[in-house]
Scaffold this motif. Structure first.
Motif, PDB file in Angstrom:
ATOM      1  N   LYS A 169      -2.235  13.586  -2.577  1.00 51.03           N
ATOM      2  CA  LYS A 169      -2.917  13.131  -3.782  1.00 51.03           C
ATOM      3  C   LYS A 169      -4.261  13.822  -3.941  1.00 51.03           C
ATOM      4  O   LYS A 169      -4.639  14.255  -5.045  1.00 51.03           O
ATOM      5  CB  LYS A 169      -3.093  11.606  -3.723  1.00 51.03           C
ATOM      6  CG  LYS A 169      -3.605  10.988  -5.002  1.00 51.03           C
ATOM      7  CD  LYS A 169      -3.602   9.471  -4.885  1.00 51.03           C
ATOM      8  CE  LYS A 169      -4.062   8.836  -6.210  1.00 51.03           C
ATOM      9  NZ  LYS A 169      -4.024   7.332  -6.111  1.00 51.03           N
ATOM     10  N   GLU A 170      -5.004  13.939  -2.841  1.00 54.91           N
ATOM     11  CA  GLU A 170      -6.295  14.638  -2.886  1.00 54.91           C
ATOM     12  C   GLU A 170      -6.122  16.094  -3.282  1.00 54.91           C
ATOM     13  O   GLU A 170      -6.895  16.612  -4.096  1.00 54.91           O
ATOM     14  CB  GLU A 170      -6.970  14.552  -1.504  1.00 54.91           C
ATOM     15  CG  GLU A 170      -7.467  13.167  -1.130  1.00 54.91           C
ATOM     16  CD  GLU A 170      -7.859  13.062   0.332  1.00 54.91           C
ATOM     17  OE1 GLU A 170      -7.788  14.102   1.028  1.00 54.91           O
ATOM     18  OE2 GLU A 170      -8.225  11.962   0.770  1.00 54.91           O
ATOM     19  N   LYS A 213      -4.839  17.504   9.780  1.00 50.79           N
ATOM     20  CA  LYS A 213      -4.132  17.621   8.510  1.00 50.79           C
ATOM     21  C   LYS A 213      -3.252  18.862   8.486  1.00 50.79           C
ATOM     22  O   LYS A 213      -2.075  18.797   8.107  1.00 50.79           O
ATOM     23  CB  LYS A 213      -5.128  17.668   7.343  1.00 50.79           C
ATOM     24  CG  LYS A 213      -4.469  17.882   5.996  1.00 50.79           C
ATOM     25  CD  LYS A 213      -5.500  17.966   4.875  1.00 50.79           C
ATOM     26  CE  LYS A 213      -4.842  18.298   3.539  1.00 50.79           C
ATOM     27  NZ  LYS A 213      -5.837  18.412   2.434  1.00 50.79           N
ATOM     28  N   ARG A 265      -1.918  10.375   1.024  1.00 55.24           N
ATOM     29  CA  ARG A 265      -3.308  10.493   0.557  1.00 55.24           C
ATOM     30  C   ARG A 265      -3.725  11.957   0.456  1.00 55.24           C
ATOM     31  O   ARG A 265      -4.396  12.351  -0.513  1.00 55.24           O
ATOM     32  CB  ARG A 265      -4.231   9.730   1.493  1.00 55.24           C
ATOM     33  CG  ARG A 265      -3.989   8.222   1.507  1.00 55.24           C
ATOM     34  CD  ARG A 265      -5.032   7.490   2.356  1.00 55.24           C
ATOM     35  NE  ARG A 265      -4.680   6.082   2.522  1.00 55.24           N
ATOM     36  CZ  ARG A 265      -4.116   5.574   3.622  1.00 55.24           C
ATOM     37  NH1 ARG A 265      -3.862   6.379   4.654  1.00 55.24           N
ATOM     38  NH2 ARG A 265      -3.829   4.284   3.696  1.00 55.24           N
ATOM     39  N   TRP A 266      -3.360  12.765   1.443  1.00 53.73           N
ATOM     40  CA  TRP A 266      -3.728  14.182   1.417  1.00 53.73           C
ATOM     41  C   TRP A 266      -3.090  14.896   0.228  1.00 53.73           C
ATOM     42  O   TRP A 266      -3.750  15.701  -0.435  1.00 53.73           O
ATOM     43  CB  TRP A 266      -3.300  14.862   2.710  1.00 53.73           C
ATOM     44  CG  TRP A 266      -4.023  14.384   3.935  1.00 53.73           C
ATOM     45  CD1 TRP A 266      -5.275  13.825   3.983  1.00 53.73           C
ATOM     46  CD2 TRP A 266      -3.551  14.424   5.281  1.00 53.73           C
ATOM     47  NE1 TRP A 266      -5.605  13.514   5.277  1.00 53.73           N
ATOM     48  CE2 TRP A 266      -4.585  13.868   6.094  1.00 53.73           C
ATOM     49  CE3 TRP A 266      -2.372  14.858   5.877  1.00 53.73           C
ATOM     50  CZ2 TRP A 266      -4.441  13.759   7.490  1.00 53.73           C
ATOM     51  CZ3 TRP A 266      -2.241  14.744   7.257  1.00 53.73           C
ATOM     52  CH2 TRP A 266      -3.254  14.204   8.036  1.00 53.73           C
ATOM     53  N   LEU A 303       1.025   4.204  -2.905  1.00 55.10           N
ATOM     54  CA  LEU A 303       0.817   5.615  -2.575  1.00 55.10           C
ATOM     55  C   LEU A 303       2.006   6.480  -2.992  1.00 55.10           C
ATOM     56  O   LEU A 303       1.949   7.710  -2.879  1.00 55.10           O
ATOM     57  CB  LEU A 303       0.586   5.776  -1.069  1.00 55.10           C
ATOM     58  CG  LEU A 303      -0.778   5.336  -0.535  1.00 55.10           C
ATOM     59  CD1 LEU A 303      -0.758   5.278   0.983  1.00 55.10           C
ATOM     60  CD2 LEU A 303      -1.873   6.298  -1.022  1.00 55.10           C
ATOM     61  N   GLU A 335       0.830  -1.206   0.000  1.00 58.47           N
ATOM     62  CA  GLU A 335       0.000   0.000   0.000  1.00 58.47           C
ATOM     63  C   GLU A 335       0.865   1.257   0.000  1.00 58.47           C
ATOM     64  O   GLU A 335       0.561   2.234  -0.694  1.00 58.47           O
ATOM     65  CB  GLU A 335      -0.935  -0.010   1.208  1.00 58.47           C
ATOM     66  CG  GLU A 335      -1.963   1.104   1.212  1.00 58.47           C
ATOM     67  CD  GLU A 335      -2.926   1.018   2.366  1.00 58.47           C
ATOM     68  OE1 GLU A 335      -3.798   1.911   2.466  1.00 58.47           O
ATOM     69  OE2 GLU A 335      -2.828   0.075   3.190  1.00 58.47           O
ATOM     70  N   CYS A 336       1.943   1.233   0.771  1.00 63.74           N
ATOM     71  CA  CYS A 336       2.884   2.369   0.770  1.00 63.74           C
ATOM     72  C   CYS A 336       3.421   2.624  -0.633  1.00 63.74           C
ATOM     73  O   CYS A 336       3.452   3.764  -1.108  1.00 63.74           O
ATOM     74  CB  CYS A 336       4.049   2.090   1.724  1.00 63.74           C
ATOM     75  SG  CYS A 336       3.658   2.224   3.476  1.00 63.74           S
ATOM     76  N   MET A 365       1.539   7.673   5.378  1.00 61.40           N
ATOM     77  CA  MET A 365       0.453   7.202   4.525  1.00 61.40           C
ATOM     78  C   MET A 365      -0.685   8.216   4.471  1.00 61.40           C
ATOM     79  O   MET A 365      -1.268   8.455   3.408  1.00 61.40           O
ATOM     80  CB  MET A 365      -0.041   5.834   4.993  1.00 61.40           C
ATOM     81  CG  MET A 365       1.019   4.750   4.840  1.00 61.40           C
ATOM     82  SD  MET A 365       0.499   3.112   5.416  1.00 61.40           S
ATOM     83  CE  MET A 365      -0.611   2.640   4.088  1.00 61.40           C
ATOM     84  N   ASP A 366      -1.001   8.824   5.604  1.00 69.01           N
ATOM     85  CA  ASP A 366      -2.025   9.873   5.613  1.00 69.01           C
ATOM     86  C   ASP A 366      -1.618  11.038   4.724  1.00 69.01           C
ATOM     87  O   ASP A 366      -2.423  11.541   3.922  1.00 69.01           O
ATOM     88  CB  ASP A 366      -2.259  10.385   7.041  1.00 69.01           C
ATOM     89  CG  ASP A 366      -3.038   9.401   7.892  1.00 69.01           C
ATOM     90  OD1 ASP A 366      -3.735   8.543   7.325  1.00 69.01           O
ATOM     91  OD2 ASP A 366      -2.945   9.499   9.134  1.00 69.01           O
TER      92      ASP A 366
END
Length: 328
Positions: free
Chosen positions: A323-324, A292, A320-321, A71, A67-68, A316-317
């Motif tokens: 990428k968003e 965040k 994702r942030w 990402l 998963e890492c 990981m958080d």
């Protein structure tokens, strides 16, 4: 009225303008994500003092590492709780231990992912100290021989980087010698060169079951009051063959990070440690902070201070942030 020709606010007037003149940025490529590997199968148990982090069996560690990678995080660092402990921590170089098995399995599944192997004894000794004991004293030179065994075992399993965190004098030279003698000249060393005896490590000791059975680690980790000593430690480790220099903890020692960055031309890593992480998580859970925003600001401060690499449980958080935000 005074005519003000210089108006710094002009460079802050819009998101596009702020982005154009921004001096420092975060990237997923900056991050190393720590994994805590334990015996068993299908184990994924949240660590109470570190919400969002887990004890993982080897199979679950492989899933998290994958998963890492998906990402965009380029590296993981493997810590572990062994099946047995003894006075000299022999499970640390046991090829059937969870750490060695996890390194092999992750490298087989995701060969491009860089694996950092933590080399220390505290997770593996029955007394919780970072080396061989003579009474209540950690014997520096006898410990070096143990660290060599751990480093070689991890290299045999496929690590890309060895990261000694024990703070024994001469450990980098000893590990470099052992790696080279065993044909691992291309395995790098990321030295915990500047590791302070810090209160910020509390949750990690819960996660890694590594609290000392007596006393503390101030006889070998650095005094938080000392800055000049940090440069001495850096110089010694570079002379011994370190490829990357680390400062740990990060947040309370950004002044040290800047001094190290200005002093050397090697890559500089920081460890955004468990206490720093846990405080943010606790405050966010209570609604006291914007998680965040605080996390991004904190990690940005580490980059701004001079860090090239950030070991962080937030990786990981943040991936994702980012990428968003990029897709917004």
């Amino acid at each position: 009225m005074y005519e003000q020709k210089l108006r710094p606010r002009r460079m802050r007037i819009s998101p596009a303008m702020r982005a154009m003149v921004r001096e420092t940025s975060l990237s997923v490529k900056d991050f190393v994500y720590p994994l805590f590997v334990v015996p068993g199968e299908n184990v994924r148990e949240e660590i109470p003092s570190m919400p969002g982090c887990y004890h993982l069996s080897v199979d679950e560690a492989v899933k998290t590492a994958k998963e890492c990678w998906e990402l965009g995080i380029p590296s993981v660092e493997v810590f572990g709780i062994p099946e047995y402990k003894d006075a000299d921590g022999s499970s640390a170089w046991d090829m059937t231990s969870p750490v060695q098995r996890a390194i092999k399995a992750i490298k087989a599944e995701i060969p491009e992912l860089m694996i950092v192997g933590d080399v220390c004894m505290c997770e593996y000794t029955d007394h919780g100290h970072c080396g061989h004991l003579e009474g209540h004293y950690v014997d520096n030179d006898k410990t070096l021989k143990l660290l060599q065994k751990v480093a070689v075992s991890q290299a045999q399993c496929g690590v890309d980087i060895i990261a000694p965190s024990d703070m024994m004098d001469g450990r980098v030279a000893a590990i470099r010698e052992a790696l080279d003698e065993n044909g691992f000249q291309n395995v790098s060393i990321m030295s915990y060169a500047v590791k302070y005896a810090s209160g910020y490590y509390g949750p990690f000791r819960d996660a890694a079951d590594s609290a000392p059975a007596f006393g503390d680690r101030r006889q070998y980790q650095m005094d938080p009051a000392n800055a000049h000593e940090a440069i001495k430690e850096v110089d010694l480790d570079i002379a011994e063959g370190a490829d990357i220099i680390m400062v740990k903890p990060a947040l309370a020692y950004l002044d040290i990070v800047r001094q190290v960055r200005d002093h050397i031309h090697h890559p500089v890593a920081v460890y955004n440690v468990s206490g720093e992480y846990a405080m943010v998580k606790a405050a966010a859970k209570n609604g006291w902070i914007d998680e965040k925003r605080i996390v991004m600001e904190t990690l940005l401060s580490m980059k701004r201070a001079g860090a090239d690499i950030i070991i962080t449980y937030h990786a990981m958080d943040v991936a994702r942030w980012l990428k968003e935000d990029a897709n917004a």
